[in-house]
Design a protein around this motif. Structure first.
Motif, PDB file in Angstrom:
ATOM      1  N   TRP A  29       2.813 -11.098  -6.267  1.00 18.40           N
ATOM      2  CA  TRP A  29       3.746 -10.374  -5.227  1.00 18.40           C
ATOM      3  C   TRP A  29       4.947 -11.529  -4.567  1.00 18.40           C
ATOM      4  CZ3 TRP A  29      -1.512 -11.029  -5.006  1.00 18.40           C
ATOM      5  CH2 TRP A  29      -2.316 -11.794  -4.147  1.00 18.40           C
ATOM      6  N   SER A  63       6.572  -7.831  -6.963  1.00 15.24           N
ATOM      7  CA  SER A  63       5.759  -7.432  -7.915  1.00 15.24           C
ATOM      8  C   SER A  63       5.975  -8.260  -9.192  1.00 15.24           C
ATOM      9  CB  SER A  63       5.542  -5.975  -8.256  1.00 15.24           C
ATOM     10  OG  SER A  63       6.481  -5.460  -9.422  1.00 15.24           O
ATOM     11  N   GLY A  85      -2.739  -5.463  -3.706  1.00 18.46           N
ATOM     12  CA  GLY A  85      -2.790  -4.014  -4.040  1.00 18.46           C
ATOM     13  C   GLY A  85      -3.762  -3.537  -4.749  1.00 18.46           C
ATOM     14  N   GLY A 102      -0.566  -5.796  -1.033  1.00 20.82           N
ATOM     15  CA  GLY A 102      -0.923  -4.279  -0.314  1.00 20.82           C
ATOM     16  C   GLY A 102      -0.011  -3.922   0.640  1.00 20.82           C
ATOM     17  N   ARG A 156       3.016  -2.959  -0.127  1.00 19.38           N
ATOM     18  CA  ARG A 156       3.425  -1.848  -0.780  1.00 19.38           C
ATOM     19  C   ARG A 156       2.490  -0.601  -0.514  1.00 19.38           C
ATOM     20  NH1 ARG A 156       6.995  -3.459  -5.633  1.00 19.38           N
ATOM     21  NH2 ARG A 156       8.002  -4.189  -3.957  1.00 19.38           N
ATOM     22  N   TYR A 157       1.516  -0.648  -0.050  1.00 18.89           N
ATOM     23  CA  TYR A 157       0.590   0.336   0.192  1.00 18.89           C
ATOM     24  C   TYR A 157       0.066   0.631   1.532  1.00 18.89           C
ATOM     25  CZ  TYR A 157       0.369  -0.702  -4.971  1.00 18.89           C
ATOM     26  OH  TYR A 157       0.577  -0.946  -6.227  1.00 18.89           O
TER      27      TYR A 157
END
Lengths: 321, 93
Positions: free
Chosen positions: A47, A53, A269, A305, A307-308
């Motif tokens: 990340w 990513s 993630g 994480g 990203r979520y």
């Protein structure tokens, strides 16, 4: 220092400076308390790449191939993606003045859609019920219909995808562990990361173990990973390079994501949670290196994480989410 | 009163429902509709529900394009012609 080195290398290749920031991600030792059995667990924090990513590596190498071959002259890059590759293309394309069109299922997380909009990529939304295969079909249709407008890069087939890892991820791991790595553990989506990195490491030391991590079934919540038995197997996938496959449930991965955040301060993630879960299982089973030595397990952590965040309820099991 | 609704099946679950793309059921609520689906096609149950009997954390259920978490969850009432979609997360890179 790293920035200075990148600036020099991009000057030499006439690439945008941000392209030089791809790779050279940290290899973070997980604290001993959270590691079962003997051995070391090292997490490659992908990340830390510019778009957040691991897919920046493949995206950059594919864009380079398109520029070299002339395929991108007067055309836009087109590809299908579950999100991370799309964001990588969008950022790197923006910096190089290359138009980017991505076919992404419409249930892509709001974070990813926001990033694509921010970098100015053209987003073609596809039917969420058809999953990533639906996005691939749509990209093929667009490429056939407007060949003069689009270059369909096809990350699932393009040799530049695993090559990116052969050229960067593999050497980085070899160097950071001074050649002591015994196991490489990585989730498979396109499989480019495991295949390219594994190929490099096995060239350096033939008996290194490569372990693929897959969801335990076709219906899962491990974004970016593929259940190969029930999916279209990507052309870049090379079974001969994979020593073992470990199947992980979404729930096990979620436990590891929560643990990484709360015990290590690493908010990763779902696919990272899955890979760490597989690696822990390996160590807990008493795995040793190929020559009986204490194992040094390198785990690829594809994204963070943040990203979520819209799905954080999955970690908290909070009925409000 | 039960009403007739359609459940849209994602590609990953179609092998568990004999290849069907959609399944029609009679039900009063979203939870009941999913119950009919999983009792008719028992292989779907383990995909959707955990051992605790709750929907698994990553399973997203939409009623006419709205996440049921924003509605009344599994108690959300149904009207004739409603469409329920089971939306998976995405595979691939």
């Amino acid at each position: 220092m790293a920035v200075g080195v990148s600036a020099i290398s991009t000057e030499a290749t006439h690439e945008p400076a941000v392209w030089g920031l791809v790779g050279n991600t940290p290899l973070v030792p997980l604290v001993s308390g959270s590691v079962p059995g003997e051995g070391r667990l090292l997490l490659k924090a992908e990340w830390a790449n510019p778009s957040g990513s691991v897919k920046d590596r493949a995206a950059r190498e594919i864009l380079r191939a398109g520029l070299r071959s002339g395929a991108l002259r007067g055309r836009r890059l087109l590809d299908a993606s579950s999100g991370n590759t799309a964001v990588g293309y969008a950022l790197l394309g923006a910096a190089a003045g290359i138009g980017v069109t991505v076919c992404v299922p419409s249930n892509a997380s709001p974070e990813r859609r926001g990033l694509l909009a921010a970098y100015g990529a053209e987003l073609v939304e596809t039917d969420p019920l058809e999953g990533s295969d639906g996005a691939i079909r749509r990209a093929r249709e667009l490429a056939e219909r407007w060949p003069e407008r689009y270059w369909y890069a096809d990350q699932y087939s393009h040799a530049a995808n695993p090559r990116a890892h052969y050229l960067t991820t593999g050497p980085e791991i070899w160097q950071a562990t001074s050649g002591a790595v015994t196991h490489l553990v990585a989730g498979v989506g396109t499989s480019g990361t495991l295949i390219g990195t594994g190929r490099y490491l096995k060239e350096r030391r033939r008996d290194i173990y490569t372990i693929a991590v897959e969801p335990d079934g076709p219906f899962h919540g491990l974004e970016g990973l593929k259940h190969m038995e029930t999916a279209i197997v990507p052309p870049v996938y090379d079974a001969a390079l994979i020593d073992a496959t470990v199947h992980v449930s979404t729930e096990d991965a979620e436990v590891r994501v929560r643990e990484l955040a709360r015990e290590e301060g690493l908010y990763a993630g779902w696919s990272t949670g899955a890979a760490v879960s597989a690696a822990r299982r390996l160590l807990a089973s008493g795995a040793r290196g190929p020559r009986g030595e204490e194992p040094v397990v390198v785990v690829i952590g594809p994204d963070g994480g943040q990203r979520y965040l819209s799905e954080v309820g999955r970690l908290l099991r909070d009925p409000a989410h | 009163m039960s009403t007739s609704v359609t459940i849209l099946i994602p590609s990953a679950l179609r092998p568990s429902v004999a290849g069907l793309v959609e399944v029609s059921v009679e039900a009063k609520t979203v939870g009941e509709a999913l119950g009919v689906l999983t009792s008719t096609h028992q292989r779907v149950k383990g995909h959707l529900y955990g051992e605790d009997g709750r929907l698994r954390s990553f399973v997203n259920i939409y009623l006419n394009d709205r996440d049921i978490r924003e509605l009344e969850r599994e108690a959300t009432p149904l009207a004739a012609g409603d469409e329920i979609a089971i939306v998976p997360s995405m595979a691939g890179g």
